[in-house]
Structure formats: structure tokens, C-alpha cells
Design an enzyme around this catalytic site. Sequence first.
Site, PDB file in Angstrom:
ATOM      1  N   TYR A 126      42.308  24.124  28.932  1.00 58.93           N
ATOM      2  CA  TYR A 126      41.565  23.487  30.016  1.00 58.93           C
ATOM      3  C   TYR A 126      41.885  21.994  30.131  1.00 58.93           C
ATOM      4  CZ  TYR A 126      38.939  27.756  30.480  1.00 58.93           C
ATOM      5  OH  TYR A 126      38.598  29.058  30.701  1.00 58.93           O
ATOM      6  N   LYS A 173      43.473  32.965  17.562  1.00 60.54           N
ATOM      7  CA  LYS A 173      44.740  33.692  17.658  1.00 60.54           C
ATOM      8  C   LYS A 173      45.768  32.925  16.819  1.00 60.54           C
ATOM      9  CE  LYS A 173      47.125  37.061  19.601  1.00 60.54           C
ATOM     10  NZ  LYS A 173      46.832  38.488  19.493  1.00 60.54           N
ATOM     11  N   ASP A 206      41.730  39.401  20.019  1.00 61.41           N
ATOM     12  CA  ASP A 206      41.869  40.746  20.597  1.00 61.41           C
ATOM     13  C   ASP A 206      41.015  41.750  19.835  1.00 61.41           C
ATOM     14  OD1 ASP A 206      43.691  39.925  18.686  1.00 61.41           O
ATOM     15  OD2 ASP A 206      45.345  41.137  19.411  1.00 61.41           O
ATOM     16  N   ASP A 230      35.515  31.412  27.180  1.00 59.70           N
ATOM     17  CA  ASP A 230      35.291  31.742  28.589  1.00 59.70           C
ATOM     18  C   ASP A 230      35.387  33.259  28.789  1.00 59.70           C
ATOM     19  OD1 ASP A 230      35.073  31.635  31.306  1.00 59.70           O
ATOM     20  OD2 ASP A 230      36.991  30.671  31.677  1.00 59.70           O
TER      21      ASP A 230
END
Length: 343
Positions: A126, A173, A206, A230
Amino acid sequence: MAHRVTLIPGDGIGPEVSEAAAMAVMAAGAPIEWERVELSARIIEETRQELPEWVLESLRRTRVGLKGPVTTPVGEGFQSVNVALRKQLDLYVNFRPVRSIPGVRTRYSDTFIDLVIFRENTEDLYAGLEHEVVRDVVTSLKVITRAASLRIARYAFQWAQRNRRKRIHAVHKANIMKLGDGLFLRCCREVAREFPDIEYRELIVDNAAMQMVLRPETFDVLLMPNLYGDIVSDLAAGLVGGLGLVPGANLGDDCAVFEAVHGSAPDIAGKGIANPTALMLSAVLMLEHLGETEAARRLRYAIERTYAEGAHLTPDVGGTATTAQFTDAVIRNLEKTPRVGES
Ligand code: NAI
């Protein structure tokens, strides 16, 4: 003494749900004086300002805002005004409590979900640093800093401790983004060591998404960088009945802006059927922040009672009521909800 609060209706369904939430706050008996401030995609296009100064001025003065959604054009046009607001006011914590509401029928109706998402709110992808290197090749920079990672982690652990929560999952991640998410994770571990009473675990994003769908009741507090936060917030909203139900807060050291997880919902805007619950519950968080705990308690109870009765629910949760009919039902229930000390 009345609290001055900046009310930003926003656009799309924003004005509809903001009016409903403001009415409910007043009916709850909270001494609030609204400072109404216009902000919409149209205004940003017309003024060509990323974030009009009058919005910042008002929030810097009142230090508390209740905000409806503002549309951001997809794949073109101006940068998100929501992101700009969070950065300009250094609202580094995005707090999203996701809780089952009895009376809302979902795929998980037999499971009580009560989880809280802490999303870092100022950096990651962002940062808005995008660049077309040559035609058809674009880089989007993901920024992760130690300072921002430590402060969101510390806020989440302190909140968990104050609220007697048991477990925090850091979501990442770092198997792929070894440096960026690796740094985020190292900061979470560092802070976790200061809170030995809170169980600390890590999940790759994930896998986290799958585990949340399979076993949502096992999650307590989740801590993550901006983008995962988000996406996972909308997933979590889906578990308890959708975006119409989940509140949120953007918190900094000097200022706090309360807003629902959802966006401006152009598909239903202007139809009078948007669910104002998410913004009303955001207003409950705002009242707690202002120390108006009795008004907060009464408003939360009136909303829950309206769902338990089930007669005036909006279409997103299986009813046929309009925004106004749902709001009237909440206000009627507020009138029936005794104040502490009354019988
Ligand atoms: P959205 O959250 O506006 O809508 C997604 C789906 O959920 C739609 O089907 C919508 O009808 C439904 N929905 C959302 N809120 C609802 C409510 N209160 N009651 C009933 N149904 C509701 O997400 P979308 O369509 O991806 O984004 C639309 C616009 O909103 C975009 O321009 C986006 O940038 C902006 N947005 C603004 C945010 C903010 O101001 N904080 C946050 C998220 C998106």
C-alpha cells in the site's frame, strides 16, 4: 461535555449507513457533536487533491472520526483516499473484531466465531510505489520496516493481554518474501518474547485462509501486514455473515477513525437496502474509545436484540427490511434497553 466527532459520510452506500449509525449513536444517549465533512470520489476528482485539507484539519482538531466508505477507481485514476488518510494521520493500527451475531444464519451458524484481526495500516504494497519500467513491465514495491512491524505487533500483544486473549497467529508469506515478510516475522517473534503468557504461532497466509474456513473457532487474534490483512478481513467477514456486519477502527497515537470493513458497494448504493450494522458496531468501538461505555453497551445490546428478533433484517442477511427499517428497530430496542441503575 459533548465530544466533537468528525463524521465523514463518504460515497456509495456511505451516506446511507452513516446517517443510520449517527442516529443510533444519538439514540444511545451519547453526548456527541458531529462535525460533518464531505469526502467522495467526485470531490477528489474535482479538487484534484489526494486528500482535501479540510478533512485532515477536522480530524486533527477532533482526533476522532466515524467514516463511511469512499470509492477508489480500479486500475486507473487517483490513489486511494482511505490509504492516504491512514498514512497522513499515522493511523498505524487497523483493528477488526469479527464475531458471530446470534440470529444471523451463516454456513457456520453452529460455530461461535470470535476473532480479532490486527492489520498493519501504513506500508507493505500500500506504499503506492508503482513504476512502469518499460512498456508492459511494472514493478510495485512492497515496503516492510522494523519500526512499523514492531509497533503493530506490540499493539496487538498489549491489546491481547488487556483483553485476556490467549493466542496470536502471525500471518505471513516469509517462505517466498524472505526479506520483507521475514523482517515482519522477526519483529513479531521479538515482541512475542515479551508476552510469555500469550501463545504465539505463525501461519503462512494461504494455509491461514484454508484453516480459517475449516476451523474458524480455533482463531483468537491474528496479526499481519497490510495486504494479507485486507484480504483475510473480508474472508473473516464472510464467516460471520458478510461485510455488512464487521466493524473496524484505524488507530494511531493521536487520532482514531472508526469505519466498517466494507467499501462503497456501488451495486446497492442508493437503493436504501445497505446493512448499517458494520458502521453501527464501528460506532460502538468509537463510543468505547471515548469512554462512553454505557452508551456503547446499550447500542451493542440493541443491535444484538434486533438480530435475535429477526423481524427487521436487511437483504444481505436474508431479510427484506430497508436500512431505515432496520435502524428504526435498533432505536426502538435502545428505548427498551434500560440504563444501568434503571429497572
Ligand atoms: P464492497 O465492500 O463495497 O462490496 C462488496 C460486496 O459486499 C458487494 O456485493 C456489496 O453489495 C456487499 N456489501 C458491502 N457492504 C455492504 C453493506 N453494508 N450491506 C450490504 N451489502 C454490503 O467492495 P468492492 O465492491 O470491492 O469495492 C467498492 C468500492 O469501495 C471500491 O472503489 C473500493 O476501492 C472501495 N472501498 C473503500 C473502502 C473504504 O472506504 N474504507 C474499503 C473497501 C473498498
